[in-house]
Design a protein around this motif. Structure first.
Motif, PDB file in Angstrom:
ATOM      1  N   PRO A 186       0.799  -1.233   0.000  1.00  0.00           N
ATOM      2  CA  PRO A 186       0.000   0.000   0.000  1.00  0.00           C
ATOM      3  C   PRO A 186       0.830   1.281   0.000  1.00  0.00           C
ATOM      4  O   PRO A 186       0.343   2.327  -0.435  1.00  0.00           O
ATOM      5  CB  PRO A 186      -0.824  -0.124   1.293  1.00  0.00           C
ATOM      6  CG  PRO A 186      -0.016  -1.032   2.172  1.00  0.00           C
ATOM      7  CD  PRO A 186       0.623  -2.012   1.240  1.00  0.00           C
ATOM      8  N   ALA A 187       2.066   1.215   0.465  1.00  0.00           N
ATOM      9  CA  ALA A 187       2.898   2.419   0.549  1.00  0.00           C
ATOM     10  C   ALA A 187       3.794   2.610  -0.677  1.00  0.00           C
ATOM     11  O   ALA A 187       4.542   3.587  -0.760  1.00  0.00           O
ATOM     12  CB  ALA A 187       3.767   2.364   1.810  1.00  0.00           C
ATOM     13  N   VAL A 188       3.721   1.681  -1.628  1.00  0.00           N
ATOM     14  CA  VAL A 188       4.590   1.727  -2.798  1.00  0.00           C
ATOM     15  C   VAL A 188       3.832   2.293  -3.996  1.00  0.00           C
ATOM     16  O   VAL A 188       2.658   1.970  -4.217  1.00  0.00           O
ATOM     17  CB  VAL A 188       5.119   0.313  -3.147  1.00  0.00           C
ATOM     18  CG1 VAL A 188       5.983   0.357  -4.408  1.00  0.00           C
ATOM     19  CG2 VAL A 188       5.907  -0.253  -1.983  1.00  0.00           C
ATOM     20  N   ARG A 189       4.493   3.148  -4.763  1.00  0.00           N
ATOM     21  CA  ARG A 189       3.937   3.649  -6.022  1.00  0.00           C
ATOM     22  C   ARG A 189       4.529   2.838  -7.171  1.00  0.00           C
ATOM     23  O   ARG A 189       5.698   2.448  -7.132  1.00  0.00           O
ATOM     24  CB  ARG A 189       4.242   5.132  -6.202  1.00  0.00           C
ATOM     25  CG  ARG A 189       3.515   6.029  -5.208  1.00  0.00           C
ATOM     26  CD  ARG A 189       3.919   7.486  -5.376  1.00  0.00           C
ATOM     27  NE  ARG A 189       3.625   7.964  -6.715  1.00  0.00           N
ATOM     28  CZ  ARG A 189       4.518   8.579  -7.498  1.00  0.00           C
ATOM     29  NH1 ARG A 189       5.763   8.757  -7.072  1.00  0.00           N
ATOM     30  NH2 ARG A 189       4.177   9.003  -8.689  1.00  0.00           N
ATOM     31  N   VAL A 200      -8.434   2.444 -12.847  1.00  0.00           N
ATOM     32  CA  VAL A 200      -7.645   3.515 -12.231  1.00  0.00           C
ATOM     33  C   VAL A 200      -7.282   3.117 -10.808  1.00  0.00           C
ATOM     34  O   VAL A 200      -8.151   2.700 -10.031  1.00  0.00           O
ATOM     35  CB  VAL A 200      -8.427   4.841 -12.238  1.00  0.00           C
ATOM     36  CG1 VAL A 200      -7.637   5.921 -11.501  1.00  0.00           C
ATOM     37  CG2 VAL A 200      -8.718   5.277 -13.670  1.00  0.00           C
ATOM     38  N   MET A 201      -5.989   3.231 -10.474  1.00  0.00           N
ATOM     39  CA  MET A 201      -5.514   2.896  -9.128  1.00  0.00           C
ATOM     40  C   MET A 201      -4.669   4.047  -8.601  1.00  0.00           C
ATOM     41  O   MET A 201      -3.825   4.594  -9.323  1.00  0.00           O
ATOM     42  CB  MET A 201      -4.700   1.607  -9.161  1.00  0.00           C
ATOM     43  CG  MET A 201      -5.529   0.394  -9.549  1.00  0.00           C
ATOM     44  SD  MET A 201      -4.609  -1.151  -9.442  1.00  0.00           S
ATOM     45  CE  MET A 201      -5.930  -2.352  -9.640  1.00  0.00           C
ATOM     46  N   ALA A 202      -4.908   4.394  -7.344  1.00  0.00           N
ATOM     47  CA  ALA A 202      -4.283   5.583  -6.768  1.00  0.00           C
ATOM     48  C   ALA A 202      -2.764   5.508  -6.764  1.00  0.00           C
ATOM     49  O   ALA A 202      -2.086   6.524  -6.946  1.00  0.00           O
ATOM     50  CB  ALA A 202      -4.803   5.795  -5.344  1.00  0.00           C
ATOM     51  N   ASN A 203      -2.209   4.319  -6.552  1.00  0.00           N
ATOM     52  CA  ASN A 203      -0.753   4.225  -6.433  1.00  0.00           C
ATOM     53  C   ASN A 203      -0.090   3.600  -7.664  1.00  0.00           C
ATOM     54  O   ASN A 203       1.031   3.117  -7.581  1.00  0.00           O
ATOM     55  CB  ASN A 203      -0.365   3.450  -5.172  1.00  0.00           C
ATOM     56  CG  ASN A 203      -0.951   2.049  -5.138  1.00  0.00           C
ATOM     57  OD1 ASN A 203      -1.974   1.781  -5.759  1.00  0.00           O
ATOM     58  ND2 ASN A 203      -0.309   1.156  -4.395  1.00  0.00           N
ATOM     59  N   PHE A 224       6.516  -1.819 -12.471  1.00  0.00           N
ATOM     60  CA  PHE A 224       7.783  -1.528 -11.785  1.00  0.00           C
ATOM     61  C   PHE A 224       7.504  -0.704 -10.534  1.00  0.00           C
ATOM     62  O   PHE A 224       6.831   0.332 -10.596  1.00  0.00           O
ATOM     63  CB  PHE A 224       8.724  -0.766 -12.722  1.00  0.00           C
ATOM     64  CG  PHE A 224      10.000  -0.310 -12.075  1.00  0.00           C
ATOM     65  CD1 PHE A 224      10.969  -1.221 -11.685  1.00  0.00           C
ATOM     66  CD2 PHE A 224      10.242   1.043 -11.869  1.00  0.00           C
ATOM     67  CE1 PHE A 224      12.151  -0.801 -11.083  1.00  0.00           C
ATOM     68  CE2 PHE A 224      11.420   1.471 -11.275  1.00  0.00           C
ATOM     69  CZ  PHE A 224      12.378   0.546 -10.882  1.00  0.00           C
ATOM     70  N   PRO A 225       8.025  -1.139  -9.364  1.00  0.00           N
ATOM     71  CA  PRO A 225       7.865  -0.350  -8.136  1.00  0.00           C
ATOM     72  C   PRO A 225       8.820   0.838  -8.150  1.00  0.00           C
ATOM     73  O   PRO A 225      10.034   0.668  -8.256  1.00  0.00           O
ATOM     74  CB  PRO A 225       8.226  -1.347  -7.032  1.00  0.00           C
ATOM     75  CG  PRO A 225       9.149  -2.336  -7.695  1.00  0.00           C
ATOM     76  CD  PRO A 225       8.732  -2.416  -9.128  1.00  0.00           C
ATOM     77  N   LEU A 226       8.289   2.028  -8.045  1.00  0.00           N
ATOM     78  CA  LEU A 226       9.114   3.226  -8.144  1.00  0.00           C
ATOM     79  C   LEU A 226       9.973   3.404  -6.887  1.00  0.00           C
ATOM     80  O   LEU A 226       9.452   3.377  -5.775  1.00  0.00           O
ATOM     81  CB  LEU A 226       8.232   4.468  -8.340  1.00  0.00           C
ATOM     82  CG  LEU A 226       7.455   4.530  -9.656  1.00  0.00           C
ATOM     83  CD1 LEU A 226       6.473   5.703  -9.611  1.00  0.00           C
ATOM     84  CD2 LEU A 226       8.414   4.678 -10.828  1.00  0.00           C
TER      85      LEU A 226
END
Length: 233
Positions: A186-189, A200-203, A224-226
């Motif tokens: 949840p904390a990863v963009r 559409v997804m917030a992150n 890819f996790p930013l």
């Protein structure tokens, strides 16, 4: 420094003089976009009529760019372009010129992330961040043969892959796999690129692949996790 990218990856590129799209040579000098338009809805899949470049052609084309720009990041399509030839070329041109290579067929969202950094005016380090990412597709394994096929997409549920290993034994809807991934981090963009319809997804920042992207007859989503950036963006 310039980025060279294979056309068949279909990664969306804005008008940018630092990014050069390399077209795929086809038999009878056929046009890739025209082949896709003609064959993409065909039930009978056909293989893209690629002409393999010779070592001399690679030397002439990439060598010219290296001598002009000094350093090239080549985001190549590993199912279309010969990595062994690129490895040899990279060694031939050292230490006067630098050829960095990245297989965009495996790490497409990561490749898009690097291109976005370049478009923002960021300088890409000589040593790039580690390649990583997640793939959602309705194929459990990509071969040169099934990757290069042109035709109607197979309507099947999907697998999720990480580090090129399949993570789920049972096929599931790609939206369920995506939701599960987002809930786990949840904390990863994330940045993603693919040929699927994505909610559409917030992150997650999603970019659709160009129409001529391969694999053509397969549902495909690269994620890819930013990493955290010091500039706060």
């Amino acid at each position: 420094m310039r980025i060279l990218i294979d056309q068949t990856l279909g990664i969306p590129i804005t008008s940018n003089r630092d990014v050069i799209v390399r077209k795929t040579p086809l038999k009878k000098d056929r046009n890739l976009e025209e082949i896709i338009i003609k064959k993409e809805n065909s039930v009978l899949k056909t293989r893209l009529p690629i002409v393999k470049r010779t070592i001399q052609e690679e030397l002439d084309q990439i060598g010219t760019l290296l001598k002009k720009h000094g350093r090239i990041l080549y985001i190549y399509d590993g199912k279309m372009t010969d990595k062994e030839v690129l490895d040899r070329m990279r060694n031939w041109y050292l230490p006067d010129y630098t050829l960095q290579i990245l297989d965009g067929s495996i790490h497409r969202a990561y490749a898009l992330y690097l291109i976005k950094l370049k478009e923002e005016g960021q300088s890409l380090a000589t040593s790039l961040p580690p390649e990583q990412g997640i793939l959602i597709s309705n194929f459990s394994k990509f071969t040169v043969s099934n990757y290069q096929k042109v035709g109607r997409k197979t309507k099947k549920k999907c697998f999720i892959h990480s580090k090129e290993q399949q993570k789920n034994k049972k096929r599931e809807e790609h939206t369920i796999l995506l939701e599960r991934l987002m809930e786990s981090y949840p904390a990863v963009r994330f940045i993603a690129v693919g040929n699927m319809d994505i909610p559409v997804m917030a992150n997650m920042e999603f970019y659709p692949l160009e129409k001529w992207a391969f694999p053509n007859s397969v549902n495909y989503l690269s994620i890819f996790p930013l990493p955290e950036r010091s500039d706060g963006n």
